[in-house]
Design a protein around this motif. Structure first.
Motif, short mmCIF file in Angstrom:
data_model
loop_
_atom_site.label_atom_id
_atom_site.label_comp_id
_atom_site.label_asym_id
_atom_site.label_seq_id
_atom_site.Cartn_x
_atom_site.Cartn_y
_atom_site.Cartn_z
N HIS A 120 29.45 37.51 55.16
CA HIS A 120 29.28 38.67 54.28
C HIS A 120 27.82 39.11 54.34
O HIS A 120 26.90 38.32 54.14
CB HIS A 120 29.66 38.31 52.85
CG HIS A 120 31.10 37.97 52.68
ND1 HIS A 120 32.11 38.92 52.83
CD2 HIS A 120 31.73 36.81 52.38
CE1 HIS A 120 33.28 38.34 52.62
NE2 HIS A 120 33.08 37.07 52.35
N GLY A 121 27.61 40.40 54.60
CA GLY A 121 26.25 40.94 54.62
C GLY A 121 25.91 41.75 53.38
O GLY A 121 24.75 42.12 53.17
N SER A 122 26.91 42.02 52.55
CA SER A 122 26.70 42.70 51.28
C SER A 122 27.85 42.33 50.36
O SER A 122 28.85 41.76 50.78
CB SER A 122 26.60 44.22 51.47
OG SER A 122 27.83 44.75 51.92
N ARG A 123 27.69 42.69 49.10
CA ARG A 123 28.67 42.29 48.09
C ARG A 123 29.61 43.44 47.77
O ARG A 123 29.16 44.56 47.46
CB ARG A 123 27.93 41.84 46.83
CG ARG A 123 28.82 41.33 45.70
CD ARG A 123 27.96 40.90 44.52
NE ARG A 123 28.78 40.39 43.43
CZ ARG A 123 29.34 41.17 42.50
NH1 ARG A 123 29.15 42.48 42.55
NH2 ARG A 123 30.05 40.64 41.54
N ALA A 124 30.91 43.18 47.82
CA ALA A 124 31.89 44.17 47.39
C ALA A 124 31.85 44.30 45.87
O ALA A 124 31.59 43.31 45.16
CB ALA A 124 33.29 43.76 47.84
N PRO A 125 32.09 45.49 45.33
CA PRO A 125 32.01 45.68 43.87
C PRO A 125 32.94 44.76 43.08
O PRO A 125 32.66 44.44 41.93
CB PRO A 125 32.40 47.15 43.68
CG PRO A 125 32.10 47.80 44.99
CD PRO A 125 32.37 46.75 46.03
N TRP A 126 34.05 44.35 43.67
CA TRP A 126 35.03 43.51 42.95
C TRP A 126 34.82 42.02 43.19
O TRP A 126 35.58 41.20 42.72
CB TRP A 126 36.45 43.89 43.38
CG TRP A 126 36.64 43.83 44.87
CD1 TRP A 126 36.92 42.73 45.63
CD2 TRP A 126 36.51 44.90 45.79
NE1 TRP A 126 36.97 43.05 46.96
CE2 TRP A 126 36.73 44.39 47.09
CE3 TRP A 126 36.23 46.28 45.65
CZ2 TRP A 126 36.68 45.20 48.22
CZ3 TRP A 126 36.19 47.07 46.78
CH2 TRP A 126 36.41 46.52 48.05
N ALA B 247 36.32 47.95 53.15
CA ALA B 247 37.03 46.81 52.55
C ALA B 247 37.90 47.31 51.40
O ALA B 247 37.60 48.34 50.77
CB ALA B 247 36.03 45.78 52.04
N PHE B 248 38.96 46.55 51.13
CA PHE B 248 39.90 46.92 50.08
C PHE B 248 40.01 45.78 49.08
O PHE B 248 40.18 44.61 49.46
CB PHE B 248 41.27 47.24 50.68
CG PHE B 248 41.23 48.39 51.65
CD1 PHE B 248 41.36 49.69 51.18
CD2 PHE B 248 41.03 48.17 53.00
CE1 PHE B 248 41.31 50.77 52.06
CE2 PHE B 248 40.97 49.24 53.89
CZ PHE B 248 41.10 50.55 53.42
N GLY B 249 39.92 46.10 47.81
CA GLY B 249 39.96 45.10 46.76
C GLY B 249 41.37 44.78 46.31
O GLY B 249 42.35 45.41 46.73
N PRO B 250 41.51 43.80 45.41
CA PRO B 250 42.83 43.32 44.99
C PRO B 250 43.63 44.37 44.22
O PRO B 250 44.86 44.28 44.15
CB PRO B 250 42.50 42.11 44.11
CG PRO B 250 41.09 42.31 43.68
CD PRO B 250 40.42 43.03 44.80
#
Length: 205
Positions: free
Chosen positions: A141-147, A185-188
């Protein structure tokens, strides 16, 4: 809670009630599709999506994870996909044991954990397990997803830092790609965001 890597990841995967999506990682398909087939090893295979995709492409695959809950799901998914004869799954705590043999492809997709487990040494062993002419493929991971449930203050490793940690002989390896790459990317809950993958793709001379 005082977790070991095994108790942490067993709890994570035991809590997953939905079947795996069955989709391989974006970076994996981009860099590995079309390469000559052989023996592949995946470290931190989770529920098996990437290992199963490799088997479907014609690779003979060993998938490794510390969580038996993840491995049970991976075995069921491999059977459902009809590739159980091309992929097998082993439990390893990479701080204590490592799969035997050498491989034409070694991958570690997002082999990151909030509970330390000796990651740097595990990846150095992964490099040593690559055959001449083989491929080492690491994605983090190179950055953090909002979720994401990770700490918002997490500092993600750069590709150059990953290469430095591997401490490889530069004359023995050819860099195919060392850097960052954006993806959607897609969140839950159906969320969508552009995030970065940090990629080390190198070939042993």
């Amino acid at each position: 809670m005082d977790d070991t890597p095994q108790t942490f990841w067993d709890r994570v995967y035991s809590g997953k009630t939905k079947p795996t999506g069955g989709r391989p990682s974006f970076a994996l398909t981009r860099f590995i599709e079309g390469r000559p087939k052989g023996r592949a090893l995946e470290l931190g295979c989770a529920r098996g999506d990437d290992a199963i995709w490799l088997a479907q492409q014609g690779w003979t695959v060993a998938g490794v994870d510390i969580s038996e809950a993840a491995l049970e799901a991976a075995r069921l998914a491999a059977s459902s996909a009809g590739v159980e004869t091309r992929v097998h799954f082993e439990r390893h705590d990479l701080a204590e044991s490592f799969p035997q043999g050498s491989f034409d492809l070694v991958i570690a997709m997002f082999l990151q954990s909030p509970v330390p487990f000796g990651r740097t040494e595990a990846l150095r062993r992964a490099a040593r397990a690559v055959e001449k002419g083989g491929f080492l493929f690491l994605v983090t991971h190179g950055s953090r997803a909002p979720w994401s449930w990770s700490d918002p203050e997490t500092v993600f490793p750069t590709a150059d830092a990953e290469m430095a940690d591997l401490a490889l002989d530069p004359t023995a390896w050819r860099e195919v790609f060392v850097g960052s790459m954006p993806r959607t990317a897609f969140g839950p809950a159906g969320e969508q965001a552009t995030i970065l993958d940090t990629i080390v793709a190198i070939e042993r001379r």
